[in-house]
Every structure is written in structure tokens, then in C-alpha cells.
Design an enzyme around this catalytic site. Structure first.
Site, short mmCIF file in Angstrom:
data_model
loop_
_atom_site.label_atom_id
_atom_site.label_comp_id
_atom_site.label_asym_id
_atom_site.label_seq_id
_atom_site.Cartn_x
_atom_site.Cartn_y
_atom_site.Cartn_z
N ARG A 171 14.02 10.92 -14.57
CA ARG A 171 15.08 10.56 -15.51
C ARG A 171 14.60 10.99 -16.88
NH1 ARG A 171 17.93 10.31 -11.86
NH2 ARG A 171 19.20 8.58 -11.08
N GLU A 204 22.18 12.43 -21.14
CA GLU A 204 23.05 13.38 -20.45
C GLU A 204 24.51 13.05 -20.72
OE1 GLU A 204 21.93 13.38 -16.31
OE2 GLU A 204 19.82 13.68 -16.82
N HIS A 225 20.76 18.49 -14.34
CA HIS A 225 20.68 17.40 -13.33
C HIS A 225 21.27 17.85 -11.98
CE1 HIS A 225 20.38 12.76 -12.91
NE2 HIS A 225 20.07 13.38 -11.77
#
Ligand code: GLV
Length: 342
Positions: free
Chosen positions: A256, A285, A303
Site C-alpha cells: 500500500r 490513489e 495498482h
């Protein structure tokens, strides 16, 4: 005897495992929120729209409607809710602590295992791509400049390099095997030292030793700031940690974004302390720190760690399986570790 009618809530979309999802219809009614934002979702909860919902399935993307499943959302969810099946490995969007504190608790599951290969594959792609610093040449080529002028600096081979894995869960262990096939020597740090069988013989080192001896540092640990605020992993890699690393280290993150302090990474890249980075995840994000976008030594992937048909299908089926098993037996198949003793 009439069987009590239950309801199952879908937060987000099912993109692949339609048959598995529909088959949950044998247990009760499948429902979705009408809300398209958090305020409206909370209102639907408070209006009793989800009364009788016993299990909920949620996706990472559903946060665009509900926001984080924090204390406010957890307390607004219907009192009938017993199970929350998250479709993903990382459940940093869910405040598991708040779920456990409800009476009766909401039991939370995630998707381990099914994500391991695809994520470790992207991790390996980022390690090789960052070591070889492919982004610089690839970017120049698309601008019609072949390798660019001056040509990019020579990259480095993985063979013989020390790969330090921070977080030796399923993805870390899968990565270890892949990295060894490329001739890397793997060391790791983890909350707990693993058995030799689990670690596959990788050397366990302290956090400081991992930082000071890795040629490539790979972040494979969970972000847990909602669930464990007092022992959180947010910014576990920041300015002080970069200072302890080898000059010219390569940093790779598929976990993450927020486990790294992005601003500190940008500084370390600009100073040449970090040779290159490979990133699949970002602190905010879909926003990306401009210092990462402008730096050609950073390989950026939006991602896509589990972005394959096979893995997405397997993840959805696994999460739906959690609901099925819970409704049949009263126990989730893969409860999150924080609730192992619940
Ligand atoms: O990021 C992907 C996941 O947590 O499964």
C-alpha cells in the site's frame, strides 16, 4: 416451520464470478445500495434500508461510495450484520477494531493466497524494471528519441543482489521463490520470525539490518492504520529509514502506498540515495506525487498487482465463498488475523 428471510449486501461490483454470486440467492435476498456517495449511503443505513442484512461483500472500489469502513460506517451498518467479506488481500479500508467492538461483532474476512502469484509477478517485474532502470529508455523511445540523449545509465543485474523483504506473508514468500530464480539472495523482516519451512530458509534479520544490507528493498507488509492505530505501519519507511539504507538502493512497493512516506521517497530519489523505484501503489490513489511522475528513474504501475482475469475471478470466488461458508457453518473461511480468536 418458516425459515427467517435473510439479506446479503453487495458493496461494489461483481465483474467475473456472477454465477457464484447469484448462487447466494439460495440463502436470501441479494441487495445493493442506491447511494452513490458516503452521505447518501449512511442515510440509507440509518433509514433501515439494509435491515436483515446478515452478510456483506465489499470491493476495494466500493470506497468510492461508502468511503472507509471506519467507526462511523461500522456503527451505521445494520445490527443484523454478522459477516463482512472483503474482496482483496489488503483490508486497510476496514476498521477491524471497530467491527470487533460491536456486540455481536462483525466478523471480517479477506482474500489471502489467491492474490499471491499475480502480486508477486508484478513485484518481480518492478524489481527487474527498476534494477535495469528500463523506464528511462522506454520513455525516450516513445518520445522518438531512441534511448535518449544522454543514454540512460547502465542498470544492474539481479544475480547476487540482496533482496530484503519487509513482510513475509503469502506475497512475500511467493516473491522469495521468484527472486531466487533470478539469483537474488533473500533476507526478510517480519512481525514474527517464521519457521524454516515457511520462510524457505530465508535469513530473518532485524528491521535495521534489513534497511542497511538490502540492495533491493521490497515492501510486502499490510497497512493497518485504521485497525491498529497504536502500532500502525503507515510511513514505516520515511526519512530516517532512507538514511539507514545503502547508497543506490532500489525500492519496490506492491503493498500500500502509505507504508512509504512518498515525500521522503521523492527526496531520497532526488538526492541519488535511491537509484530507482518500482511502485504499484500510492499514498493517495489515484493521485500520484508529482515528484514521482517527473522522475524517469521511477517505474509506475497504476495498482495492477492482481489485474488479471484469472486472479480477479479467483478473488471474487474466494470472497463469495467466505459468505457461503459463513452462512452454512457460522464461521468465515479466511477471517482476518486480528479476529482469529474472536
Ligand atoms: O491490492 C490488492 C489487494 O489488496 O488485494
Amino acid at each position: 416451520m418458516t425459515q427467517e428471510k435473510i439479506r446479503i449486501l453487495l458493496l461494489g461490483d461483481i465483474d467475473h464470478a456472477h454465477t457464484a454470486w447469484s448462487s447466494l440467492g439460495e440463502f436470501g435476498e441479494l441487495v445493493k445500495p442506491e447511494a452513490t456517495n458516503r452521505a447518501a449511503f449512511l442515510q440509507e443505513c440509518r433509514d433501515g434500508k439494509f435491515e436483515g442484512v446478515v452478510a456483506a461483500y465489499r470491493t476495494f472500489g466500493s470506497a468510492s461510495i461508502t468511503g472507509m469502513v471506519d467507526e462511523e460506517v461500522v456503527n451505521a451498518l445494520p445490527s443484523s450484520l454478522k459477516y463482512l467479506a472483503h474482496c482483496g488481500a489488503g483490508y486497510d479500508q476496514v476498521d477491524v477494531h471497530a467491527c470487533s467492538a460491536r456486540n455481536p461483532p462483525i466478523r471480517v474476512s479477506n482474500v489471502p493466497t489467491a492474490v499471491d502469484d499475480a502480486t508477486a509477478d508484478v513485484n518481480m517485474f518492478l524489481i527487474i524494471g527498476a534494477l535495469r532502470n528500463f523506464n528511462t529508455g522506454m520513455q525516450a523511445l516513445r518520445e522518438g528519441k531512441w534511448r535518449g540523449q544522454p543514454a540512460p545509465p547502465l542498470g544492474h543485474d539481479p544475480q547476487g543482489k540482496v533482496l530484503g523483504i519487509l513482510g513475509m506473508g503469502g506475497i512475500g514468500r511467493n516473491l522469495k521463490k521468484k527472486a531466487e530464480a533470478f539469483g537474488m539472495k533473500v533476507i526478510y523482516h517480519n512481525r514474527r520470525q517464521l519457521s524454516d519451512e515457511l520462510s524457505g530458509g530465508a535469513q530473518y534479520v532485524t528491521f535495521d539490518k534489513l534497511l542497511s544490507t538490502s540492495d533491493v528493498l521490497s515492501l510486502n507488509l499490510p497497512l493497518n492504520m485504521l485497525t491498529l492505530p497504536e502500532k500502525h505501519t503507515r510511513h514505516i519507511i520515511s526519512k530516517a529509514e532512507f538514511a539507514k539504507m545503502k547508497d543506490g538502493v532500489v525500492v519496490v512497493n506492491t503493498a500500500r502506498g502509505a507504508v512509504i512516506d512518498e515525500a521522503a521517497l521523492v527526496d531520497a530519489l532526488d538526492a541519488g540515495k535511491v537509484f530507482s523505484a518500482g511502485l504499484d501503489v500510492f499514498e493517495e490513489e489515484p493521485k500520484i506525487h508529482p515528484g514521482l511522475v517527473r522522475n524517469p528513474n521511477v517505474l509506475l504501475v497504476p495498482h495492477m498487482g492482481t489485474w488479471t482475469t484469472e486472479t480477479q475471478t479467483a478473488m471474487e470466488e474466494w470472497a463469495i465463498g467466505n459468505i457461503r461458508v459463513a452462512l452454512q457453518s457460522g464461521k468465515l473461511k479466511s477471517p482476518v488475523p486480528e479476529q482469529a480468536d474472536l
